[in-house]
Design an enzyme around this catalytic site. Structure first.
Site, PDB file in Angstrom:
ATOM      1  CG  HIS A  60     -29.740   4.501  13.940  1.00 21.09           C
ATOM      2  ND1 HIS A  60     -29.727   3.914  12.686  1.00 21.09           N
ATOM      3  CD2 HIS A  60     -28.423   4.618  14.293  1.00 21.09           C
ATOM      4  CE1 HIS A  60     -28.479   3.678  12.310  1.00 21.09           C
ATOM      5  NE2 HIS A  60     -27.673   4.097  13.268  1.00 21.09           N
ATOM      6  CG  ASP A  64     -23.498   6.141   9.882  1.00 26.40           C
ATOM      7  OD1 ASP A  64     -24.228   6.403  10.861  1.00 26.40           O
ATOM      8  OD2 ASP A  64     -22.963   5.035   9.722  1.00 26.40           O
ATOM      9  CG  HIS A  65     -27.906   5.320   9.454  1.00 25.76           C
ATOM     10  ND1 HIS A  65     -28.358   4.214   8.762  1.00 25.76           N
ATOM     11  CD2 HIS A  65     -26.720   4.958   9.988  1.00 25.76           C
ATOM     12  CE1 HIS A  65     -27.485   3.224   8.901  1.00 25.76           C
ATOM     13  NE2 HIS A  65     -26.475   3.664   9.632  1.00 25.76           N
ATOM     14  CG  HIS A 268     -23.858  -0.138   8.105  1.00 24.31           C
ATOM     15  ND1 HIS A 268     -23.080  -0.343   9.214  1.00 24.31           N
ATOM     16  CD2 HIS A 268     -24.317   1.135   8.191  1.00 24.31           C
ATOM     17  CE1 HIS A 268     -23.069   0.764   9.951  1.00 24.31           C
ATOM     18  NE2 HIS A 268     -23.810   1.673   9.343  1.00 24.31           N
TER      19      HIS A 268
END
Length: 302
Positions: A60, A64-65, A268
Site C-alpha cells: 500500500h 513506511d512501505h 510491524h
C-alpha cells in the site's frame, strides 16, 4: 523457502530499527516485498544480490512501505542493470515513481513495468512453472493488499537405489518423475511407487501487512506454511488498533489458528514498545508456533 526481514517496525525509521521490507527466496526466485526507507542499505547488510530482484510487491501507499522504492530503482540504474523490473502495487505507484524520475532528470536503462492494482478481490499477479503469486485483499485506511506466494506441485523424487536394481536407463527418469510406471521387456509392470518417493509438499507464504483483524482472508491463506501478519499493538492498546485499522498480536494469532497455518511471524511493531518478546508471549496464548520478525533476521522453512 527463506525469508529475510530487512525491516519490520511501524511508522518512522530509527537508528536501531527499520520500517517494513523483506525478501522472500522461493523456488529460485528472489521477491522483494515492500520497500521502505533504508531498504537498499538493509539489502547490502543482508548480502542480498540486487541483480536477483526482478519483482517488487508493494502492499500500500503509506510511506513506511514504499518510500525506499525510488532510491532502489535509481541505484539499479547506476549499477547498469539490464534485466526487466516488475513493480506490483496500488494504482498511483506508477505516477509517483515516474514523477520523481522526471523531476530529477533520471531514467532507467532497463525496462520498468508497473502492474497497478485496484481489485478488492484476490487476483493472480504472477505465474511461471514453479510459483504462483496472488493478492490478499486487506482492510486498512488506504487500499491495501497482502500477497500469497505458492509453490507449484513438484515432481516425484527418484529412488536411485531401486532404479539401479532394475538397471533402468536414464532415458525413462523424467517419465517416472511424472508418475509413470515401468514396463519391462517381459511385460511385467513395476509401479511408480517402487521407483520413486513422494514429492516434497509445496510450501506457501502469506504476507499480511497492514490490516485490521478480518476473517475475510481466511479462505485465501488457509493452511499456508508460513503467515506473516502485522501485530502493531498489544491487546492493552487494542483501542488504538481499532482507530488506526491495525492488529494486535492476539488478533494475528487468532487468524493463524483459524486459518490452520503451520507458522506465524509477527511484525510491524509500534515503536512505543521496548521489548518485542511481549508480542510473542501474547500470541502464544492462542497459537503454538510463533516467530518474531526483527531487522536482519533470516528464517528458513524446509
Amino acid at each position: 523457502m527463506k525469508i529475510t526481514i530487512l525491516g519490520c517496525y511501524a511508522a518512522t525509521p530509527r537508528t536501531f530499527s527499520n520500517p517494513t521490507s523483506q525478501v522472500l527466496e522461493i523456488k529460485n526466485h528472489t521477491f522483494l516485498i515492500d520497500c521502505a526507507e533504508g531498504t537498499q542499505v538493509q539489502l547490502r547488510k543482508s548480502k542480498v544480490k540486487f541483480s536477483k530482484i526482478n519483482h517488487v510487491f508493494i502492499s500500500h501507499l503509506h510511506g513506511d512501505h514504499f518510500y525506499g522504492l525510488i532510491g532502489l530503482i535509481s541505484t539499479f540504474m547506476l549499477l547498469n542493470r539490464e534485466n526487466d523490473l516488475h513493480v506490483y502495487g496500488p494504482k498511483g505507484i506508477k505516477e509517483i515513481i515516474l514523477l520523481q524520475l522526471r523531476a530529477s532528470g533520471s531514467y532507467t536503462g532497463y525496462n520498468l513495468y508497473f502492474h497497478e492494482l485496484v481489485s478488492k478481490e484476490s487476483e493472480l499477479l504472477f505465474e511461471d512453472e514453479k510459483v504462483i503469486v496472488k493478492t490478499i485483499p486487506l482492510q486498512h485506511r488506504v487500499y491495501t493488499n497482502g500477497f500469497l506466494f505458492l509453490e507449484k506441485n513438484t515432481e516425484r523424487r527418484l529412488n536411485f537405489e531401486a532404479l539401479a536394481s532394475y538397471n533402468i536407463d536414464k532415458l525413462y527418469f523424467n517419465k517416472f518423475k511424472q508418475g509413470g510406471d515401468m514396463v519391462l521387456e517381459n511385460g511385467v509392470i513395476i509401479p511408480n511407487a517402487q521407483l520413486t518417493f513422494n514429492p516434497i509438499a509445496p510450501k506457501s507464504y502469506a504476507y499480511c501487512s497492514d490490516t485490521m483483524y478480518t476473517e475475510s482472508i481466511l479462505p485465501i491463506i488457509e493452511k499456508a506454511t508460513v503467515l506473516y501478519h502485522e501485530s502493531t499493538f498489544l491487546e492493552s492498546e487494542s483501542h488504538l488498533s481499532d482507530k488506526t485499522m491495525h492488529s494486535t498480536a492476539k488478533q494475528a494469532a487468532l487468524i493463524a489458528k483459524k486459518a490452520q497455518v503451520q507458522h506465524l511471524i509477527l511484525g510491524h511493531y509500534s515503536t512505543r514498545y521496548n521489548n518485542i518478546e511481549m508480542f510473542k508471549e501474547e500470541a502464544n496464548t492462542i497459537f503454538h508456533s510463533v516467530h518474531l520478525a526483527d531487522d536482519g533476521k533470516e528464517m528458513e522453512f524446509i
